[in-house]
Write an enzyme that holds these catalytic residues in place. Structure first.
Site, PDB file in Angstrom:
ATOM      1  N   GLU A 146      27.810  12.606 -42.431  1.00 24.00           N
ATOM      2  CA  GLU A 146      28.613  11.561 -42.508  1.00 24.00           C
ATOM      3  C   GLU A 146      28.163  10.232 -43.087  1.00 24.00           C
ATOM      4  O   GLU A 146      27.794   9.808 -43.837  1.00 24.00           O
ATOM      5  CB  GLU A 146      29.635  11.662 -41.720  1.00 24.00           C
ATOM      6  CG  GLU A 146      31.007  12.379 -41.540  1.00 24.00           C
ATOM      7  CD  GLU A 146      30.101  13.431 -41.003  1.00 24.00           C
ATOM      8  OE1 GLU A 146      31.182  14.624 -41.009  1.00 24.00           O
ATOM      9  OE2 GLU A 146      29.288  13.358 -40.478  1.00 24.00           O
TER      10      GLU A 146
ATOM     11  N   LYS B 253      29.241  35.529 -39.081  1.00 21.20           N
ATOM     12  CA  LYS B 253      30.726  34.836 -38.895  1.00 21.20           C
ATOM     13  C   LYS B 253      31.477  36.212 -39.487  1.00 21.20           C
ATOM     14  O   LYS B 253      31.092  36.452 -40.292  1.00 21.20           O
ATOM     15  CB  LYS B 253      30.750  33.972 -39.309  1.00 21.20           C
ATOM     16  CG  LYS B 253      31.993  32.622 -39.081  1.00 21.20           C
ATOM     17  CD  LYS B 253      31.329  31.264 -40.442  1.00 21.20           C
ATOM     18  CE  LYS B 253      33.053  30.527 -39.897  1.00 21.20           C
ATOM     19  NZ  LYS B 253      32.690  29.139 -40.209  1.00 21.20           N
TER      20      LYS B 253
ATOM     21  N   ARG C 142      32.627   8.511 -38.421  1.00 21.30           N
ATOM     22  CA  ARG C 142      30.477   8.605 -37.776  1.00 21.30           C
ATOM     23  C   ARG C 142      29.556   8.057 -38.854  1.00 21.30           C
ATOM     24  O   ARG C 142      28.470   7.715 -38.539  1.00 21.30           O
ATOM     25  CB  ARG C 142      30.102  10.077 -37.741  1.00 21.30           C
ATOM     26  CG  ARG C 142      31.474  11.310 -37.085  1.00 21.30           C
ATOM     27  CD  ARG C 142      31.777  12.556 -37.625  1.00 21.30           C
ATOM     28  NE  ARG C 142      30.091  13.304 -38.257  1.00 21.30           N
ATOM     29  CZ  ARG C 142      29.846  13.629 -37.155  1.00 21.30           C
ATOM     30  NH1 ARG C 142      29.921  14.282 -36.001  1.00 21.30           N
ATOM     31  NH2 ARG C 142      28.732  14.794 -36.780  1.00 21.30           N
TER      32      ARG C 142
END
Length: 632
Positions: free
Chosen positions: A366, A280, A394
């Site tokens: 979640e 990344k 969610r």
């Protein structure tokens, strides 16, 4: 001028290039990406990490005939540049411009919209099944990051795909970092795949052999090493789920990427998972050295990497929450903080610095976060579950079934209430009041300013009679004087900030400053206005609301939430009490009944009629022209 990138207006143009052109093309694309995001802000690190992978996927597969689905969408900027949107990239995340995520209405190369994580495999299986039912023969490729693999939905989809023996390609982009460093067993598992004894033993043997061979076979030996990884890692979790596992392979090396992708494209119908390792922020030193790899950035200087910072004398709501939670936790060792892979976004990172042993980052999960909090509460702790409004959606069944029905005292800290600007409709906090205030025994609060947020955190910390939620906007407060310590609020009681006798403005949440400004503007027109801060959507302050209804000609409710929220509860109360029978003019102001694309928040609120000017216009329209003229 970028010689190769200038020749690529679509993936069709890309496929006309030679393989030798791809490495310099990647360099040009990476530099283009850095320059664009330096002007617009947005998600940078993830896109830098998938430059080579993006090129390779479009080079090997016949997109858009072959369906390419990006999970989350943080990494989709290189994809957008290569798919005909390069000239519009400077409009990224701006009003009328390109979305920061994949979006079906934007391009045929975006077959599935994504801004929440862990959906790509489920969507890909849906596309693959639709293809098979209709007799198609195109490929379906789902790209998913290792951070998104912490969500159970990804495994539900893989289990289903494996059981169906679907022809589906999943590319696992493993950069060892999502928004925050990944947590949990899956991250460790992926690391073990790359460093386990079967692979390392074979790798060392191959290296010993290479040292004894002529130099010209070194490149071939490197390819053999990649092959060795695949044949020595049988029995992985992915294979148990019914996928043929390939990898890990270097996601920045075209000599590795292209043949592997070509092979899986031409393979039989069994679902395949290609494990690609990337870095990344690759190729931009400030991003590589940053702790979050420049995941999300404001405008910045390309040379130094220094990000522009807005000027404000008020603290951010997120920081106020985090700091107040620390204050409360110093007095109560049962307080714990929970986040679903968003420690800095929610302010839980501030709590973690002081109480690391009482902080729990559960990953992008979640549903688990909510039920985990329920278990903690049932076990005698006082959990604060800090999740953005848009992400709490969610875990809604868990909120209902595991928390609310059992009346467990879970504290929901709901960041990003209302419009969120550049992230648009997918991240707007539109619905939480409507979906929480309908639940029996749920307490729902909203902070009118940053000082009120301090008191609401304290209120939640001391409340043990059931679930309680408090919401607050993104960004800075309005600059009010801050209390040294929070004071518990009386549950279900609002406050009046300004007294009047003609128009009552009943505000719930972060539009309170605009309500006060509207009252001032109405006063300048000769119209006397009351401003009340409801504080609670549930339970409602019945006495306050009925008093406002009796003593005013017009009652305006104001909230940064959808239809069905605070205003709907007020209207139900007024109707049941007969207050509407007396000619009261009620005007509920809510977010529009539509999904609103990205823009500056102030522009979005003005268009929705939720700024001071919009409130004034609503009041004048309710009174009528004659009434205004009479009072002028």
């Amino acid at each position: 001028m970028r010689e190769l990138l200038d020749r690529v207006n679509s993936p069709r143009d890309l496929r006309l290039l030679s393989e030798a052109d791809l490495r310099p093309l990647a360099d040009e694309l990476r530099q283009e990406l850095i320059e664009i995001v330096s002007q617009t802000g947005g998600h940078l690190g993830a896109g830098l990490g998938v430059v080579e992978l993006t090129i390779a996927l479009h080079y090997i597969f016949d997109t858009p005939r072959d369906t390419l689905i990006w999970d989350v969408g943080h990494q989709c900027y290189p994809h957008k540049i290569l798919t005909g949107r390069r000239e519009r990239m400077t409009t990224l995340r701006q009003g009328g411009g390109l979305s920061g995520f994949t979006k079906r209405s934007e391009s045929p190369y975006d077959p599935f919209g994504a801004a929440h994580s862990s959906t790509s495999i489920s969507a890909g299986l849906g596309f693959a099944t639709a293809r098979d039912l209709q007799g198609g023969n195109n490929e379906v490729i789902s790209v998913i990051g290792d951070g998104a693999m912490s969500a159970g939905m990804a495994y539900e989809a893989m289990n289903n795909a494996g059981a169906r023996d679907a022809r589906l390609i999943v590319v696992l982009n493993d950069n060892d970092m999502s928004i925050a460093p990944p947590v949990g067993a899956m991250s460790a598992y992926l690391a073990r795949l790359a460093s386990g004894e079967p692979y390392t033993t074979m790798r060392e043997a191959l290296k010993g052999l290479v040292r004894r061979l002529p130099r010209f076979v070194e490149r071939g030996a490197a390819r053999a090493e990649e092959f060795a990884k695949g044949i020595t890692m049988g029995g992985t979790l992915f294979e148990e789920l019914g996928f043929y596992y390939v990898g890990p392979i270097d996601g920045h090396n075209f000599d590795h990427l292209l043949p592997v992708l070509r092979n899986v494209r031409d393979a039989d119908n069994k679902p395949v998972l290609v494990h690609v390792v990337t870095q990344k922020g690759k190729g931009y030193k400030p991003a590589e050295s940053s702790s979050d790899k420049y995941h999300g950035v404001s405008k910045f200087d390309v040379i130094t990497g220094q990000q522009a910072k807005g000027q404000s004398n008020a603290p951010s709501y997120t920081k106020v929450f985090g700091n107040t939670l620390v204050q409360e936790a110093r007095k109560d060792d049962k307080i714990v903080g929970i986040t679903a892979a968003m420690p800095s976004g929610t302010g839980i990172d501030l709590f973690e610095r002081v109480f690391p042993e009482r902080t729990f980052d559960v990953g992008i999960a979640e549903q688990h976060a909510v039920t985990f909090a329920a278990g903690l509460a049932a076990g005698g702790m006082r959990p604060f579950c800090a999740i953005y409004s848009t992400f709490l959606q969610r875990g809604y069944d868990q909120v209902v079934h595991d928390v609310a029905i059992q009346k467990l005292p879970v504290r929901f800290a709901i960041d990003r209430a209302g419009f969120v600007g550049a992230d648009g409709s997918t991240h707007a906090g539109s619905f939480d009041v409507a979906y929480l205030a309908c639940l029996p025994d749920m307490v729902v609060m909203a902070a009118g300013d940053e000082a009120e947020l301090v008191h609401m955190v304290t209120t939640a910390a001391r409340y043990d009679d059931g679930p309680i939620a408090f919401r607050y906007p993104r960004g800075e407060g309005i600059g009010v004087e801050m209390p040294e310590f929070g004071e518990p609020l009386q549950i279900g009681k609002g406050r009046i900030l300004r007294e009047g006798n003609s128009i009552a403005i009943l505000s719930f949440g972060g539009r309170l400053g605009e309500a006060l400004q509207a009252a001032e503007d109405l006063g300048n027109r000769g119209l006397s206005a009351t401003v009340a801060d409801a504080r609670f959507a549930k339970p409602l302050d019945r006495d306050l609301i009925l008093r406002l209804a009796r003593e005013h000609e017009v009652l305006i409710t104001l909230e940064e939430g959808s239809i069905g929220g605070f205003g709907s509860h007020v209207l139900t109360l007024l109707a049941r009490e007969g207050a509407l029978d007396r000619g009261l003019k009620v005007r509920p102001l809510t977010l529009p009944d539509a999904y609103i694309d990205q823009d500056k928040p102030e522009v979005m609120y003005a268009a929705a009629g939720l700024d001071a000017a919009g409130i004034v216009a609503t009041a004048l329209a309710a009174l009528g022209v004659e009434a205004v003229a009479h009072r002028a």
